[in-house]
Design an enzyme around this catalytic site. Structure first.
Site: not given
Length: 179
Positions: A140-144
């Site tokens: 779940v790409p929270c780094h984006r």
């Protein structure tokens, strides 16, 4: 507040950005954390005399997660094809985590834009807190998610990892990451 069941199983494995821990329920992947990141569940506390979650390296979801993470770091996978069990989060957290899934590889958004997309424009801090508590790093790409001015802020796995992940995905050039 994020609450994890004691009925999960886990596995540990290495990646190019450090060791990770994955947990699963009978519904899907529950957690995916770097071993040293902020907001680890209390069940993973290094202060415990023994792990609460038993290791199950043969669990099908955990096997599939390890394989897909290898592919992600090899640059051959942009999205994860896994069942996710987000039930440890509040309904609000779950809505934020679902929204994160809509940010494609190679793209970024801001906390403000994410809050607006959820119809919660005034709740940027709450959205930021939910992003920070995302239990499924990478998948779940929270780094984006970036600061309003495009700055790299707030990644529980560490800004060095956020930088590396965005570079891997082509969303951040090496020259920009030095600012």
């Amino acid at each position: 507040m994020t609450r994890f069941s004691n009925d999960l199983v886990c596995t540990r494995f290495s990646t190019t950005l450090g060791d990770m821990i994955a947990t699963a329920s009978d519904k899907g992947l529950v957690g995916l954390w770097f071993h040293d990141q902020k907001h680890l569940p209390e069940q993973l506390s290094p202060d415990l005399p023994s792990p609460i979650w038993p290791t199950d390296d043969q669990h099908p979801v955990l096997q599939k997660a390890r394989q897909q993470i290898r592919e992600f770091f090899a640059g051959t996978r942009s999205e994860f094809d896994l069942p996710f069990d987000l039930s440890a989060g509040t309904p609000f957290q779950q809505s934020v985590w679902q929204a994160l899934l809509g940010i494609p590889k190679g793209k970024t958004t801001t906390y403000g834009a994410l809050a607006r997309s959820l119809g919660k424009a005034q709740a940027m801090r709450a959205v930021g807190a939910a992003v920070g508590r995302n239990p499924l790093s990478l998948a779940v790409p929270c780094h984006r998610v970036l600061g309003q001015d495009g700055s790299l802020t707030g990644y529980a796995g560490g800004l060095h990892r956020k930088t590396a992940l965005l570079q891997l995905e082509g969303a951040l050039s090496p020259a920009l990451s030095k600012n």
